[in-house]
Structure formats: C-alpha cells, structure tokens
Write a protein that holds these residues in place. Structure first.
Motif, PDB file in Angstrom:
ATOM      1  N   ALA A  17     -23.131 -26.193  14.699  1.00  0.00           N
ATOM      2  CA  ALA A  17     -24.355 -25.802  15.410  1.00  0.00           C
ATOM      3  C   ALA A  17     -24.807 -24.413  14.968  1.00  0.00           C
ATOM      4  O   ALA A  17     -26.009 -24.158  14.827  1.00  0.00           O
ATOM      5  CB  ALA A  17     -24.119 -25.845  16.924  1.00  0.00           C
ATOM      6  N   PHE A  20     -26.419 -24.788  11.611  1.00  0.00           N
ATOM      7  CA  PHE A  20     -27.724 -25.417  11.778  1.00  0.00           C
ATOM      8  C   PHE A  20     -28.770 -24.369  12.158  1.00  0.00           C
ATOM      9  O   PHE A  20     -29.860 -24.328  11.595  1.00  0.00           O
ATOM     10  CB  PHE A  20     -27.629 -26.502  12.856  1.00  0.00           C
ATOM     11  CG  PHE A  20     -28.886 -27.284  13.084  1.00  0.00           C
ATOM     12  CD1 PHE A  20     -29.203 -28.367  12.286  1.00  0.00           C
ATOM     13  CD2 PHE A  20     -29.750 -26.956  14.126  1.00  0.00           C
ATOM     14  CE1 PHE A  20     -30.356 -29.107  12.507  1.00  0.00           C
ATOM     15  CE2 PHE A  20     -30.905 -27.684  14.360  1.00  0.00           C
ATOM     16  CZ  PHE A  20     -31.205 -28.765  13.543  1.00  0.00           C
ATOM     17  N   TYR A  59     -27.614 -23.619  22.811  1.00  0.00           N
ATOM     18  CA  TYR A  59     -28.215 -24.954  22.720  1.00  0.00           C
ATOM     19  C   TYR A  59     -28.396 -25.575  24.100  1.00  0.00           C
ATOM     20  O   TYR A  59     -29.441 -26.174  24.380  1.00  0.00           O
ATOM     21  CB  TYR A  59     -27.354 -25.871  21.849  1.00  0.00           C
ATOM     22  CG  TYR A  59     -27.529 -25.639  20.373  1.00  0.00           C
ATOM     23  CD1 TYR A  59     -28.465 -26.364  19.637  1.00  0.00           C
ATOM     24  CD2 TYR A  59     -26.764 -24.703  19.694  1.00  0.00           C
ATOM     25  CE1 TYR A  59     -28.631 -26.156  18.279  1.00  0.00           C
ATOM     26  CE2 TYR A  59     -26.924 -24.490  18.329  1.00  0.00           C
ATOM     27  CZ  TYR A  59     -27.857 -25.221  17.632  1.00  0.00           C
ATOM     28  OH  TYR A  59     -28.030 -25.017  16.286  1.00  0.00           O
ATOM     29  N   THR A  65     -34.105 -27.583  21.706  1.00  0.00           N
ATOM     30  CA  THR A  65     -33.241 -27.184  20.592  1.00  0.00           C
ATOM     31  C   THR A  65     -32.013 -28.078  20.535  1.00  0.00           C
ATOM     32  O   THR A  65     -31.604 -28.528  19.462  1.00  0.00           O
ATOM     33  CB  THR A  65     -32.839 -25.700  20.731  1.00  0.00           C
ATOM     34  OG1 THR A  65     -34.021 -24.902  20.737  1.00  0.00           O
ATOM     35  CG2 THR A  65     -31.932 -25.260  19.604  1.00  0.00           C
ATOM     36  N   TYR A  69     -31.091 -30.650  17.379  1.00  0.00           N
ATOM     37  CA  TYR A  69     -29.810 -30.670  16.675  1.00  0.00           C
ATOM     38  C   TYR A  69     -29.177 -32.060  16.756  1.00  0.00           C
ATOM     39  O   TYR A  69     -28.722 -32.601  15.747  1.00  0.00           O
ATOM     40  CB  TYR A  69     -28.850 -29.625  17.256  1.00  0.00           C
ATOM     41  CG  TYR A  69     -27.477 -29.705  16.638  1.00  0.00           C
ATOM     42  CD1 TYR A  69     -27.199 -29.039  15.452  1.00  0.00           C
ATOM     43  CD2 TYR A  69     -26.472 -30.474  17.213  1.00  0.00           C
ATOM     44  CE1 TYR A  69     -25.944 -29.132  14.853  1.00  0.00           C
ATOM     45  CE2 TYR A  69     -25.220 -30.578  16.624  1.00  0.00           C
ATOM     46  CZ  TYR A  69     -24.972 -29.902  15.451  1.00  0.00           C
ATOM     47  OH  TYR A  69     -23.727 -30.009  14.853  1.00  0.00           O
ATOM     48  N   CYS A  70     -29.149 -32.615  17.942  1.00  0.00           N
ATOM     49  CA  CYS A  70     -28.497 -33.913  18.145  1.00  0.00           C
ATOM     50  C   CYS A  70     -29.185 -35.019  17.352  1.00  0.00           C
ATOM     51  O   CYS A  70     -28.506 -35.877  16.766  1.00  0.00           O
ATOM     52  CB  CYS A  70     -28.433 -34.246  19.634  1.00  0.00           C
ATOM     53  SG  CYS A  70     -27.285 -33.146  20.519  1.00  0.00           S
ATOM     54  N   THR A  73     -28.324 -34.623  13.614  1.00  0.00           N
ATOM     55  CA  THR A  73     -26.921 -34.810  13.237  1.00  0.00           C
ATOM     56  C   THR A  73     -26.273 -36.065  13.818  1.00  0.00           C
ATOM     57  O   THR A  73     -25.122 -36.350  13.506  1.00  0.00           O
ATOM     58  CB  THR A  73     -26.088 -33.591  13.667  1.00  0.00           C
ATOM     59  OG1 THR A  73     -26.131 -33.487  15.098  1.00  0.00           O
ATOM     60  CG2 THR A  73     -26.590 -32.312  13.027  1.00  0.00           C
TER      61      THR A  73
END
Length: 95
Positions: A17, A20, A59, A65, A69-70, A73
């Motif tokens: 994370a 990222f 996060y 946000t 990310y989720c 990924t």
C-alpha cells in the motif's frame, strides 16, 4: 485467498500500500501532509514502530483511496482492518 491474516501478511499489505501511494504523486502529497514527514524521511520512518499501521490507517480513513487500491490490486478491503490489528500501533483492543 487466505481467510486469516498473519503478521507477515499485514506487513506485506502495508508495504504494498505504501508503494502504491508512492507511485501516485497526489496520494503521496496527501500522505506526507497528513503524517508530517517528508519524502526523504519515508525510508527511515518505514522502520519505525507504528509506521506501517499508519499507512493502513491512511487508507482506512479515506474510503475512495481504499477502494481505488483494492480495485487495482484485487484486495478485499476487509483485509486492511484485519491487518491493522496485527501491526504495532494498530492494536486498539489491547488493555
């Protein structure tokens, strides 16, 4: 995908994370502003107790946000909360 998150999984999630957000200048700028550290201090700070928990909290504190990310990924958002409990500085249920 594993159901249980262990400490190694939690650390890996937080490091991924962090990478990222480091690759996104807008996210990085917001993270730096909220944490009060500079880009040059990140590497050293990453070794400090509580820093990785702080990345996960960053996060968790901003759902768009987290979801970004989720989605990028393939990570289940619930893993962030599970991982946070395992990291130093994230254990909020300890007496």
């Amino acid at each position: 995908m594993k159901d249980q998150v262990n400490v190694g999984d939690a650390e890996t999630l937080a490091i991924n994370a962090l990478m990222f957000l480091a690759d996104d200048s807008e996210l990085l700028a917001r993270f730096l502003a909220l944490t009060g550290i500079t880009a040059e201090q990140i590497r050293r700070a990453a070794g400090e107790p509580g820093f990785l928990a702080g990345v996960l909290q960053f996060y968790l504190g901003h759902e768009p946000t987290l979801l970004r990310y989720c989605e990028a990924t393939g990570t289940n958002p619930a893993r962030f909360q599970e991982a946070l409990r395992l990291l130093p500085g994230g254990r909020q249920d300890i007496d």
